[in-house]
Design an enzyme around this catalytic site. Structure first.
Site, mmCIF file in Angstrom:
data_model
loop_
_atom_site.group_PDB
_atom_site.id
_atom_site.type_symbol
_atom_site.label_atom_id
_atom_site.label_comp_id
_atom_site.label_asym_id
_atom_site.label_seq_id
_atom_site.Cartn_x
_atom_site.Cartn_y
_atom_site.Cartn_z
ATOM 1 N N GLY A 28 43.847 33.089 37.664
ATOM 2 C CA GLY A 28 43.072 31.965 37.332
ATOM 3 C C GLY A 28 41.570 32.242 37.924
ATOM 4 O O GLY A 28 41.230 33.106 38.772
ATOM 5 N N HIS A 34 36.729 38.464 34.066
ATOM 6 C CA HIS A 34 38.079 38.284 33.487
ATOM 7 C C HIS A 34 37.892 38.204 31.891
ATOM 8 O O HIS A 34 38.637 38.797 31.137
ATOM 9 C CB HIS A 34 38.672 36.910 33.763
ATOM 10 C CG HIS A 34 39.005 36.633 35.250
ATOM 11 N ND1 HIS A 34 38.843 35.539 35.938
ATOM 12 C CD2 HIS A 34 39.726 37.562 36.086
ATOM 13 C CE1 HIS A 34 39.149 35.565 37.049
ATOM 14 N NE2 HIS A 34 39.898 36.818 37.457
ATOM 15 N N GLN A 58 51.857 37.652 46.281
ATOM 16 C CA GLN A 58 50.819 38.655 46.461
ATOM 17 C C GLN A 58 49.784 38.096 47.819
ATOM 18 O O GLN A 58 48.764 38.847 48.045
ATOM 19 C CB GLN A 58 49.982 39.185 45.165
ATOM 20 C CG GLN A 58 49.253 38.339 44.474
ATOM 21 C CD GLN A 58 48.809 38.838 43.368
ATOM 22 O OE1 GLN A 58 49.530 38.900 42.329
ATOM 23 N NE2 GLN A 58 47.284 39.116 43.239
ATOM 24 N N GLN A 150 44.315 48.410 43.216
ATOM 25 C CA GLN A 150 45.419 47.497 42.368
ATOM 26 C C GLN A 150 45.575 48.386 41.205
ATOM 27 O O GLN A 150 46.557 48.498 40.669
ATOM 28 C CB GLN A 150 44.950 46.137 42.098
ATOM 29 C CG GLN A 150 45.708 45.437 41.012
ATOM 30 C CD GLN A 150 45.456 44.010 40.830
ATOM 31 O OE1 GLN A 150 45.866 43.060 41.426
ATOM 32 N NE2 GLN A 150 44.591 43.782 39.729
ATOM 33 N N ILE A 173 32.022 43.655 36.117
ATOM 34 C CA ILE A 173 30.991 42.829 35.709
ATOM 35 C C ILE A 173 30.481 42.124 37.037
ATOM 36 O O ILE A 173 31.060 41.675 37.795
ATOM 37 C CB ILE A 173 31.545 41.598 34.753
ATOM 38 C CG1 ILE A 173 32.293 42.204 33.668
ATOM 39 C CG2 ILE A 173 30.251 40.787 34.429
ATOM 40 C CD1 ILE A 173 31.532 43.272 32.573
HETATM 41 P P1 AMP Z 1 42.366 38.383 39.619
HETATM 42 O O1 AMP Z 1 42.467 36.926 38.521
HETATM 43 O O2 AMP Z 1 41.375 38.181 40.466
HETATM 44 O O3 AMP Z 1 43.840 38.800 39.765
HETATM 45 O O4 AMP Z 1 41.671 39.507 38.367
HETATM 46 C C1 AMP Z 1 42.128 39.434 36.917
HETATM 47 C C2 AMP Z 1 42.018 40.729 36.400
HETATM 48 O O5 AMP Z 1 40.255 40.667 36.235
HETATM 49 C C3 AMP Z 1 41.959 41.869 37.450
HETATM 50 O O6 AMP Z 1 42.450 42.922 36.477
HETATM 51 C C4 AMP Z 1 40.861 42.050 37.861
HETATM 52 O O7 AMP Z 1 40.422 43.512 38.542
HETATM 53 C C5 AMP Z 1 39.683 41.628 36.982
HETATM 54 N N1 AMP Z 1 38.356 41.245 37.578
HETATM 55 C C6 AMP Z 1 38.332 40.395 38.524
HETATM 56 N N2 AMP Z 1 36.913 40.491 38.784
HETATM 57 C C7 AMP Z 1 36.170 41.314 37.877
HETATM 58 C C8 AMP Z 1 35.010 41.654 37.624
HETATM 59 N N3 AMP Z 1 33.840 41.235 38.450
HETATM 60 N N4 AMP Z 1 34.653 42.788 36.518
HETATM 61 C C9 AMP Z 1 35.903 43.014 35.947
HETATM 62 N N5 AMP Z 1 37.048 42.760 35.912
HETATM 63 C C10 AMP Z 1 37.098 41.879 37.064
#
Ligand code: AMP
Length: 278
Positions: A28, A34, A58, A150, A173
């Protein structure tokens, strides 16, 4: 976009979904990082499923679970606008019933980096991702390079446990000033957000130095450390140069793809970032 909250409802819906199914899991606090995963899934898959679940397992007890910046309504609107076909939002009690008793645990690859700082984090991740794969049954699952460890852990788990799923790694990004997008950036004050630019500045300088031919691993760690030290608000958790695949720390010269990664605290906020040298 169909919103599904119950495992049984998804099971029923699943039989009517067209494959390949692409899965984009998030905690979220949806942002363009995302949504870039959603874009990639949509370009490669007939059905894009997103999973929205703030997984308590986690987060260590001292971490930011209670204040994590995720707003369900906003997140739903953003995912819908980007064209997600099915959004699964499970309830914690369905995912972890009171008698839940299983842990999926990887050994060596979860020990360094984030694993050394966040006890229990990766077993929380691998346990929920295993459940999620069994529930959603995707053909492809999309994860960001931003969370490099991860991603490696999940790739290793999928290989070791023979999940019939292709893991797609997606580029980080960044904002225009280089700061990697993260849900946790919302915690930063204006001054802290400004200082966060030192993270990518250090990584970028190191990458340029690699491209100019440098191969000594200490040089890269030092470039990043020197850059981070320019900010009095940044406290360094680690700066690491490790093997891109195994994450074992490199000493001496680099002669295969390497992950230059860092974790810092700015104020109370834990931030990570990385670049790959290859
Ligand atoms: P999270 O909600 O933080 O667990 O992120 C969900 C997914 O989005 C994970 O696979 C993250 O690695 C990816 N993610 C988070 N931030 C970025 C970003 N700046 N650029 C690309 N992917 C991202």
């Amino acid at each position: 976009m169909k919103i599904v909250r119950k495992i049984e409802s998804y099971r029923k819906l699943y039989t009517s979904l067209h494959g390949p199914i692409g899965l984009v899991p998030t905690l979220g606090g949806i942002h363009e990082g995302h949504l870039s995963l959603v874009d990639l899934a949509k370009s490669e898959c007939a059905t894009t499923v997103s999973w929205l679940f703030l997984n308590p397992k986690q987060f260590a007890p001292n971490e930011d679970l209670a204040i994590y910046p995720a707003e369900e309504k906003e997140d739903i609107a953003l995912l819908k606008a980007r064209g997600v076909d099915v959004l699964f939002i499970p309830k914690t009690e369905d995912i972890y019933p009171v008698d839940f008793d299983t842990v999926v645990l990887l050994d060596k690859i979860t020990k360094p980096l984030e694993g050394s700082r966040r006890p229990g984090h990766f077993e929380g991740v691998t346990t929920i991702v295993s459940k999620m794969f069994n529930i959603i049954k995707p053909d492809k699952a999309y994860f960001g390079e931003k969370d490099a460890q991860q991603l490696r852990v999940i790739q290793k788990m999928v290989k070791d446990l023979n999940f019939p799923i292709e893991i797609i790694s997606c580029p980080t990004i960044r904002d225009d000033d280089g700061v990697a997008l993260s849900s946790r950036n919302k915690y930063l004050s204006v001054t802290e957000r400004r200082e966060a630019t030192f993270l990518y500045r250090g990584l970028y300088k190191a990458k340029v130095c690699y491209e100019q031919g440098e191969r000594n691993s200490d040089v890269f760690r030092n470039i990043v450390i020197q850059e981070l030290k320019k900010s009095s608000l940044i406290s360094i958790d680690y700066v690491s140069l490790s093997d891109h695949r195994t994450l074992s720390e490199i000493s001496g010269d680099i002669n295969s793809p390497a992950l230059l990664s860092l974790a810092v605290h700015i104020g109370g906020t834990h931030l990570i970032d990385n670049v790959v040298l290859q």
